[in-house]
Design an enzyme around this catalytic site. Structure first.
Site, PDB file in Angstrom:
ATOM      1  N   LYS A   1      -8.907  -7.527  -1.716  1.00 57.99           N
ATOM      2  CA  LYS A   1      -8.236  -8.328  -2.750  1.00 57.99           C
ATOM      3  C   LYS A   1      -7.556  -9.535  -2.130  1.00 57.99           C
ATOM      4  O   LYS A   1      -7.605 -10.650  -2.670  1.00 57.99           O
ATOM      5  CB  LYS A   1      -7.223  -7.465  -3.514  1.00 57.99           C
TER       6      LYS A   1
ATOM      7  N   LYS B   1       0.884  -1.178   0.000  1.00 55.73           N
ATOM      8  CA  LYS B   1       0.000   0.000   0.000  1.00 55.73           C
ATOM      9  C   LYS B   1       0.907   1.210   0.000  1.00 55.73           C
ATOM     10  O   LYS B   1       2.121   1.073   0.203  1.00 55.73           O
ATOM     11  CB  LYS B   1      -0.909   0.009   1.226  1.00 55.73           C
ATOM     12  N   ARG B   2       0.335   2.402  -0.190  1.00 57.76           N
ATOM     13  CA  ARG B   2       1.176   3.582  -0.127  1.00 57.76           C
ATOM     14  C   ARG B   2       1.829   3.693   1.249  1.00 57.76           C
ATOM     15  O   ARG B   2       1.291   3.231   2.248  1.00 57.76           O
ATOM     16  CB  ARG B   2       0.355   4.834  -0.440  1.00 57.76           C
TER      17      ARG B   2
ATOM     18  N   LYS C   1      -0.811   4.225   8.112  1.00 59.03           N
ATOM     19  CA  LYS C   1      -0.952   2.814   7.729  1.00 59.03           C
ATOM     20  C   LYS C   1      -0.009   1.927   8.544  1.00 59.03           C
ATOM     21  O   LYS C   1      -0.166   0.719   8.607  1.00 59.03           O
ATOM     22  CB  LYS C   1      -0.689   2.651   6.234  1.00 59.03           C
TER      23      LYS C   1
ATOM     24  N   THR D   1      -8.836  -1.234   0.115  1.00 60.59           N
ATOM     25  CA  THR D   1      -9.395  -2.152  -0.879  1.00 60.59           C
ATOM     26  C   THR D   1      -8.433  -3.309  -1.111  1.00 60.59           C
ATOM     27  O   THR D   1      -8.847  -4.382  -1.534  1.00 60.59           O
ATOM     28  CB  THR D   1      -9.676  -1.429  -2.211  1.00 60.59           C
TER      29      THR D   1
HETATM   30  C1  NBG Z   1      -8.321   6.443  -0.010  1.00 67.77           C
HETATM   31  C2  NBG Z   1      -8.399   5.851   1.384  1.00 67.77           C
HETATM   32  C3  NBG Z   1      -8.576   4.341   1.333  1.00 67.77           C
HETATM   33  C4  NBG Z   1      -9.740   3.991   0.437  1.00 67.77           C
HETATM   34  C5  NBG Z   1      -9.554   4.643  -0.916  1.00 67.77           C
HETATM   35  C6  NBG Z   1     -10.723   4.370  -1.826  1.00 67.77           C
HETATM   36  C7  NBG Z   1      -7.631   8.754  -0.551  1.00 67.77           C
HETATM   37  C8  NBG Z   1      -7.887  10.188  -0.316  1.00 67.77           C
HETATM   38  N1  NBG Z   1      -8.380   7.886   0.125  1.00 67.77           N
HETATM   39  O1  NBG Z   1      -8.808   3.854   2.625  1.00 67.77           O
HETATM   40  O2  NBG Z   1      -7.250   6.195   2.107  1.00 67.77           O
HETATM   41  O3  NBG Z   1      -9.846   2.608   0.295  1.00 67.77           O
HETATM   42  O4  NBG Z   1      -9.439   6.026  -0.774  1.00 67.77           O
HETATM   43  O5  NBG Z   1     -11.915   4.753  -1.235  1.00 67.77           O
HETATM   44  O6  NBG Z   1      -6.775   8.408  -1.340  1.00 67.77           O
END
Ligand code: NBG
Length: 846
Positions: free
Chosen positions: A700, A586-587, A592, A696
């Protein structure tokens, strides 16, 4: 009346002058094939080979024997396009005929991933294409690898948009995805000396066979200048905007095929062009740089994707991007999509623009401007229409992520829009004062204009006021949105707020990414699950079937080996075949908590080094990280450095050989996700409760048979509820506990003092053991944890370690583990983005 761009633009806010040269359909011939259906090549190996060779010869201008890999890739892509074209044209014609309500998905990001495999899947041409390529002496895998994924998004938000348009096409719902065709997408990440280095992503450089430029649908967009007011004879005051400069928006169309249903929707991405390529007079006078200055300036607008995830940067260019693409999109719909004589008072019957976060919110005053200034509507009627044409999705809980634009900047770039926002706000605050007489504090809190630290427009408030509906992206998030982020608004309009839990497309993330699992599932329950993911429930009884579990494990093992083979050539990584695969992708963001994962690894390593635990007693694990840090996010980059440093040390220490390994392949993207996720045993979803809107990736992983270790955050809550507590490793504080701790006063240093294991872990890190004795190199991360720890890593550390011990114990029983993994798959059908779309259709777009 459709509007085209004049070849020589005049700087005015008026529609381009009537002498503009039209590039639209020129004339109709009487030839019988002129308006008839286009014919796809035969869906046979021979038909495919013939179409492919034709593309190679006539499209690429080369012979098979002379062609490069890239020629072959481009020809293959164009061949697949041919099979989609008839459906695309037919879908377009059908939509024009039916005049149904359309979803205008407005999103600054679409993280599409590679197109070739998805389009072969949608057309059911996978096998034919493979045999056809073999007959041509080509390995189709090499052509697949040639595609550079369009990385036009940062992370979850952009990928969600891509999943949503896939689902809408598969469900045959009219949708136009509107966005920006960035020339450079999310940067390519490399590591130098363990540190992240960003390389520009020139994804277009080898050709982009999936896009279709449509110059005849260009749009002129205005910026800057000033407004003036005039009072008419009837006493009505009108405002006129005289812009300072303009750019052209050039649309590129992308096919969005439904899954084997003959539907192909459109994604329309805008690219910025200068109104005049260059000034010939200046050029002739010899000042070449000056001659092209305007062009460079204009084209900067769609040049690069801002690499910030969750935390916006209030930069002027960003606002230009936002207005640029929504102005193009609204114009495109109103002038070029619906019939010229359409009665705009009925616009809400034809369109709902879904605002993907605050990035496109400037579309609201733009709609007002179009209706009032250009179409002559009375303000009140225009406002009534506008309020029905938009709905807003919020994707965050971080206060710093709620976008604001300074009044100064907005007024400079879009003076008319600022006026409109002021009026919307004035009238809205009147409404508030009426509803809550005497409560001036409330009116001030709810104002779209913040006074501090500088006067600025709160885009989320504007979206909430104008939007017909406001939704969060997971149950917990929607609740916190109502209670904490927008409480005054949810009190005023409780019925406006709703939830739609995110979802992911099973086509890309199961069927395509995990071919082996898909075959196993299809052999067992048939293939209906691909478009009806709830059918995975039928697998539940198989969790108790020993031979099914065996097959399931074989799939997982094969996926791991596929991954390891890839990582070997891609990253030079050698990973052990037999180990639990523990993945956090993830980023990179503090909330996180990649550092929590890192502390877990260091503590396991520390246990062995210090002799507390014998190496043989450590469950063999391979930890995989994938994460990009925003280039300006220093602490995130320090965390990346530290993960890499720990990986180097652990991987080369014989004391833990075969027990612990750490891999951090660079440049995590959709393409890598498709290989990584199907191989994972354990999914790390460990954000501080109350911070991750949904996630998300968590969905997955569950759908690909990984078990989750996670906090009660975002959609984890719903995953756990569906898969069951016995098949999910929950740990850590929940959101109310986080709030209580913060209220009591949180001291990470005190936790450090009290917890011997944490102390030992931190001390080992701080000693410079992982950085060649360099203590300073670890300083930024350690100091931040000890002194601030804004996301309470220390507070959850012990609970996390305990949960990881439960993971080890569970993993020791392969049958029980596989049973849980199968139940994760069987019970996660809810997380299909098809279900999300059904929810949007019934709760928001109805
Ligand atoms: C991101 C959230 C995630 C989420 C995705 C899609 C932004 C601003 N928000 O938790 O951090 O799954 O949006 O809804 O990038």
């Amino acid at each position: 009346m459709t509007e085209t761009v004049p070849t020589r633009a005049v700087v005015s806010d008026e529609s381009p002058s009537t002498d503009a040269r039209r590039i639209g359909p020129a004339h109709r011939t009487s030839h019988p094939l002129a308006s008839g259906p286009v014919v796809s090549p035969p869906a046979t190996v021979d038909g495919f080979v013939e179409a492919f060779l034709a593309e190679l010869n006539y499209g690429q201008g080369t012979l098979l024997s002379q062609s490069t890999l890239n020629d072959q890739y481009l020809a293959l892509a164009r061949t697949i396009r041919r099979y989609l074209m008839a459906d695309w044209l037919e879908t377009g014609a059908r939509r024009r005929q039916a005049q149904q309500k359309t979803i205008g998905y407005l999103s600054a990001e679409y993280l599409l991933g590679r197109q070739l495999g998805n389009n072969l899947l949608a057309t059911n041409l996978q096998d034919i294409a493979e045999v056809a390529m073999t007959q041509c002496g080509i390995d189709i895998a090499a052509l697949r690898a040639q595609e550079v994924e369009p990385g036009l998004g940062n992370g979850g938000l952009g990928r969600l948009a891509a999943c949503f348009v896939d689902s809408l096409a598969t469900m045959d719902v009219p949708c136009i995805g509107y966005g920006i065709r960035y020339e450079y997408g999310i940067f390519r990440q490399t590591f130098e000396g363990d540190r992240q280095v960003e390389v520009p992503d020139s994804w277009l450089s080898l050709g982009s066979p999936w896009e279709f430029p449509h110059p005849e649908r260009q749009v002129l967009v205005s910026f800057g200048g000033q407004t003036s007011t005039t009072t008419g004879e009837d006493g009505v005051v009108t405002s006129t905007w005289t812009p300072g400069w303009q750019v052209i928006g050039m649309p590129y169309h992308y096919m969005v095929p439904g899954y084997r249903n003959g539907v192909v929707n459109t994604l329309r991405l805008w690219s910025a062009r200068a109104t005049q390529a260059f000034d010939l007079a200046i050029f002739n006078s010899g000042d070449y740089a000056e001659a092209v200055r305007a062009q460079t300036f204009a084209e900067n607008i769609s040049k690069v994707l801002y690499p910030e995830d969750s935390t916006p940067q209030g930069k002027e260019l960003r606002l230009q991007q936002q207005y640029f693409f929504v102005a193009c999109s609204l114009h495109d719909f109103i002038e070029n999509t619906i019939p010229a004589d359409f009665d705009l008072s009925r616009l809400p019957e034809r369109i709902i623009f879904q605002l993907n976060d605050t990035h496109p919110v400037i579309a609201i005053p733009e709609m007002m401007r179009i209706l009032v200034d250009k179409k002559g509507f009375e303000w009140d009627e225009a406002w009534a229409i506008t309020r029905k044409c938009f709905a807003y999705t919020c994707h965050t809980l971080l206060p710093e992520a709620l976008e604001v634009w300074s009044v100064e900047l907005l007024g400079k770039l879009l003076p008319r829009h600022l006026e409109i926002i002021y009026r919307i706000n004035d009238e809205f605050l009147e409404e508030v004062r009426e509803a809550f007489p005497g409560d001036e504090m409330r009116a001030r809190r709810m104002s779209m204009i913040a006074e501090h630290p500088v006067r600025s427009v709160r885009m989320a408030y504007l979206a909430t006021v104008a939007g017909a509906k406001v939704n969060g992206v997971a149950e917990l998030h929607s609740q916190l949105l109502r209670d904490k982020v927008l409480p005054d608004f949810s009190q005023l309009w409780p019925e406006k707020f709703t939830n739609v839990t995110n979802g992911i497309t099973p086509r890309r993330f199961v069927r395509l990414a995990n071919r082996r699992l898909s075959e196993l599932v299809t052999d067992t329950i048939g293939d209906g699950w691909v478009t009806d993911l709830d059918r995975l429930r039928e697998l539940e009884p198989l969790a108790d079937d020993a031979s099914f579990r065996e097959e399931f494990r074989a799939v997982k093992q094969a996926n791991k080996e596929r991954l390891y083979a890839l990582l070997k050539v891609r990253d030079g990584l050698e990973l052990p075949r037999e180990a639990m695969l523990d993945v956090m992708v993830k980023r990179l963001h503090e909330y996180k908590r990649q550092t929590l994962k890192l502390l877990h690894i260091v503590s396991l390593y520390d246990d062995v080094l210090s002799g507390r635990v014998a190496a043989e007693d450590v469950t063999p694990r391979t930890f995989v990280f994938g994460a990009k840090a925003a280039p300006g996010y220093h602490l995130a980059k320090e965390i990346i450095f530290l993960v890499n440093a720990v990986a180097d040390t652990v991987n080369s220490d014989p004391k833990v050989a075969g027990r612990l390994s750490v891999a951090f392949p660079a440049n995590y993207n959709v393409t890598l996700a498709e290989k990584l996720i199907p191989a994972a045993d354990l999914s790390e979803q460990i954000s501080l409760a109350g911070k991750e809107a949904s996630g998300t990736g968590n969905m997955k992983f569950a759908l690909n048979g990984a078990l989750t270790i996670g906090t009660d955050d975002g959609a984890n809550v719903e995953i756990r509820r569906l898969v069951g507590d016995d098949h999910f490793f929950l740990f850590g504080m929940d959101e109310p506990e986080v709030e209580q701790l913060r209220a009591r006063g949180y001291s990470p240093a005190a936790v450090y003092e009290e917890n011997a294991r944490l102390r030992s872990t931190i001390d080992l890190l701080a000693s410079g053991h992982f950085t060649g004795g360099d203590r300073q190199a670890v300083g930024p991360v350690i100091d931040n944890l000890l002194q601030q720890d804004s996301f309470m890593v220390f507070a959850d550390f012990q609970a996390y370690l305990d949960a990881q011990e439960r993971v080890d114990a569970a993993y020791a029983d392969p049958d029980a583990w596989s049973r849980s993994a199968i139940l994760n798959v069987a019970r996660s059908g809810y997380f299909s983005s098809d279900r999300s779309m059904r929810d949007y259709l019934s709760r928001i777009w109805a």
